[in-house]
Scaffold this motif. Structure first.
Motif, PDB file in Angstrom:
ATOM      1  N   ALA A 160      37.933  31.470  43.308  1.00  0.00           N
ATOM      2  CA  ALA A 160      38.105  32.098  44.762  1.00  0.00           C
ATOM      3  C   ALA A 160      38.697  33.771  44.189  1.00  0.00           C
ATOM      4  CB  ALA A 160      39.193  31.557  45.401  1.00  0.00           C
ATOM      5  N   VAL A 161      39.494  33.921  43.178  1.00  0.00           N
ATOM      6  CA  VAL A 161      39.835  35.344  42.780  1.00  0.00           C
ATOM      7  C   VAL A 161      38.754  36.102  42.227  1.00  0.00           C
ATOM      8  CG1 VAL A 161      41.284  36.655  41.000  1.00  0.00           C
ATOM      9  CG2 VAL A 161      42.275  34.536  42.492  1.00  0.00           C
ATOM     10  N   ALA A 162      37.948  35.527  41.353  1.00  0.00           N
ATOM     11  CA  ALA A 162      36.875  36.208  40.773  1.00  0.00           C
ATOM     12  C   ALA A 162      36.013  36.731  41.725  1.00  0.00           C
ATOM     13  CB  ALA A 162      36.291  35.511  39.695  1.00  0.00           C
ATOM     14  N   GLY A 163      35.701  35.484  42.594  1.00  0.00           N
ATOM     15  CA  GLY A 163      34.553  35.957  43.847  1.00  0.00           C
ATOM     16  C   GLY A 163      35.103  37.272  44.765  1.00  0.00           C
ATOM     17  N   MET A 164      36.225  37.043  45.181  1.00  0.00           N
ATOM     18  CA  MET A 164      36.583  38.122  46.064  1.00  0.00           C
ATOM     19  C   MET A 164      36.958  39.644  45.359  1.00  0.00           C
ATOM     20  SD  MET A 164      40.164  38.514  48.494  1.00  0.00           S
ATOM     21  CE  MET A 164      39.693  36.949  49.377  1.00  0.00           C
ATOM     22  N   ALA A 165      37.319  39.399  43.920  1.00  0.00           N
ATOM     23  CA  ALA A 165      37.263  40.692  43.161  1.00  0.00           C
ATOM     24  C   ALA A 165      35.992  41.320  42.959  1.00  0.00           C
ATOM     25  CB  ALA A 165      38.025  40.584  41.609  1.00  0.00           C
ATOM     26  N   GLN A 166      34.986  40.338  42.697  1.00  0.00           N
ATOM     27  CA  GLN A 166      33.617  41.061  42.584  1.00  0.00           C
ATOM     28  C   GLN A 166      33.137  41.971  44.032  1.00  0.00           C
ATOM     29  OE1 GLN A 166      32.193  41.646  39.767  1.00  0.00           O
ATOM     30  NE2 GLN A 166      33.770  40.720  38.710  1.00  0.00           N
ATOM     31  N   LYS A 167      33.269  41.145  44.872  1.00  0.00           N
ATOM     32  CA  LYS A 167      33.048  41.601  46.015  1.00  0.00           C
ATOM     33  C   LYS A 167      33.588  42.904  46.334  1.00  0.00           C
ATOM     34  CE  LYS A 167      32.307  40.375  51.011  1.00  0.00           C
ATOM     35  NZ  LYS A 167      30.914  40.484  51.139  1.00  0.00           N
ATOM     36  N   ILE A 168      35.077  43.041  46.315  1.00  0.00           N
ATOM     37  CA  ILE A 168      35.629  44.573  46.401  1.00  0.00           C
ATOM     38  C   ILE A 168      35.241  45.367  45.488  1.00  0.00           C
ATOM     39  CG2 ILE A 168      37.671  45.557  46.449  1.00  0.00           C
ATOM     40  CD1 ILE A 168      39.024  42.875  47.272  1.00  0.00           C
ATOM     41  N   ALA A 169      34.881  45.026  44.278  1.00  0.00           N
ATOM     42  CA  ALA A 169      34.678  45.849  43.076  1.00  0.00           C
ATOM     43  C   ALA A 169      33.075  46.469  43.273  1.00  0.00           C
ATOM     44  CB  ALA A 169      34.613  45.272  41.790  1.00  0.00           C
ATOM     45  N   ALA A 170      32.188  45.562  44.183  1.00  0.00           N
ATOM     46  CA  ALA A 170      30.843  46.270  44.259  1.00  0.00           C
ATOM     47  C   ALA A 170      30.902  47.216  45.449  1.00  0.00           C
ATOM     48  CB  ALA A 170      30.175  44.859  44.754  1.00  0.00           C
ATOM     49  N   ALA A 171      32.052  47.509  46.279  1.00  0.00           N
ATOM     50  CA  ALA A 171      31.836  48.423  47.144  1.00  0.00           C
ATOM     51  C   ALA A 171      31.912  49.818  46.430  1.00  0.00           C
ATOM     52  CB  ALA A 171      33.115  48.274  48.249  1.00  0.00           C
ATOM     53  N   GLN A 172      31.684  50.987  47.380  1.00  0.00           N
ATOM     54  CA  GLN A 172      31.960  52.298  47.051  1.00  0.00           C
ATOM     55  C   GLN A 172      33.400  52.461  46.601  1.00  0.00           C
ATOM     56  OE1 GLN A 172      32.048  55.452  45.669  1.00  0.00           O
ATOM     57  NE2 GLN A 172      30.042  55.166  46.693  1.00  0.00           N
ATOM     58  N   PRO A 173      33.653  52.645  45.456  1.00  0.00           N
ATOM     59  CA  PRO A 173      35.247  52.625  45.211  1.00  0.00           C
ATOM     60  C   PRO A 173      35.982  53.964  45.677  1.00  0.00           C
ATOM     61  CG  PRO A 173      33.763  53.675  43.344  1.00  0.00           C
ATOM     62  CD  PRO A 173      32.996  52.853  44.191  1.00  0.00           C
ATOM     63  N   LEU A 174      35.394  55.007  45.973  1.00  0.00           N
ATOM     64  CA  LEU A 174      36.172  55.791  46.750  1.00  0.00           C
ATOM     65  C   LEU A 174      36.345  55.819  48.479  1.00  0.00           C
ATOM     66  CD1 LEU A 174      37.494  58.848  47.018  1.00  0.00           C
ATOM     67  CD2 LEU A 174      35.279  59.619  47.750  1.00  0.00           C
TER      68      LEU A 174
END
Length: 264
Positions: free
Chosen positions: A190-204
């Motif tokens: 669950a942590v990995a899935g959420m982290a990857q979803k956020i990481a894929a967004a525009q960082p700025l």
């Protein structure tokens, strides 16, 4: 890329996700002065690393963090103790000020300063076996009086601080300290899935959204809107927002995203 091996903290990075691990498992990751200094070093490096989009904060061994190192504190004078507490405040604030999305992953006991570390993160994902406690009053000291009431409300904060009772992850979720609770064997996925979803967004965009939220809740509504307008301006100037809008309705758009509509 950020990789650090400090005395009490390690940082590893996989892709755009960095993991900051409290690494005193024999002491249940109790937060001593060295850990505070290591947290300051680690967060300083993470905050300046544009390749890191998400930071996970975890604990090595069976506990997330058992709080302050009582053995160390017993030897301090009153003036030394005040300085030690200020060092802890600085470490928690450094986690809170990280520009990236920061997720606490709590899998075992999180007491005192451990709760402060978790609360300094943007949100918390917890194992069903995690437990929480604010023992400061019982230890004859004062602490956790600012982040806790902002998350759980003043009345619940008073109960938890005055009694120092231990409570489980389900209650922590109910009162707003934890976002989601998972069975232990499901937590990492669950942590990995959420982290990857956020990481894929525009960082700025994520960083600006975080800034608006953190600063906006501490000011007036009018002031908060000004903060958001400045963030929108910065985002428009520095991101490919037109390409992002053009992608809506295409295969690469987020599932369930609207293909038409207005933007606030």
């Amino acid at each position: 890329m950020t990789n650090l091996e400090l005395d009490t903290v390690t940082v590893t990075q996989q892709g755009a996700v960095a993991t900051l691990t409290l690494n005193r498992p024999d002491a249940r990751n109790a937060c001593n002065a060295q850990m505070c200094r290591d947290l300051l070093t680690a967060t300083d490096q993470l905050g300046r690393d544009d390749s890191v989009h998400v930071v996970l904060v975890r604990g090595a061994g069976k506990a997330f963090c058992a709080g302050m190192d009582i053995k160390e504190n017993k030897s301090l004078s009153s003036s030394d103790m005040l300085g030690r507490r200020a060092l802890g405040f600085s470490a928690y604030a450094a986690i809170e000020r990280l520009p990236q999305a920061v997720i606490a992953v709590v899998h075992g006991p999180s007491f005192g300063g451990g709760c402060e570390i978790a609360a300094a993160c943007d949100f918390v994902l917890a194992s069903a076996e995690a437990t929480f406690c604010y023992p400061e009053v019982g230890w004859g000291t004062v602490g956790a009086t600012q982040r806790l009431p902002r998350l759980a409300g003043t009345r619940m904060a008073k109960e938890l601080l005055f009694t120092g009772r231990v409570f489980d992850a389900a209650e922590a979720k109910e009162i707003g300290l934890v976002n989601h609770v998972y069975q232990p064997d499901m937590l990492d996925a669950a942590v990995a899935g959420m982290a990857q979803k956020i990481a894929a967004a525009q960082p700025l965009t994520v960083r600006l959204t975080k800034r608006c939220l953190d600063q906006g809740v501490e000011t007036t509504r009018e002031g908060a809107m000004a903060i958001e307008l400045l963030a929108i301006d910065e985002n428009l100037r520095q991101t490919n927002w037109k390409d992002a809008l053009a992608g809506f309705g295409n295969a690469g758009a987020p599932k369930g995203a609207p293909t038409t509509g207005s933007q606030s």
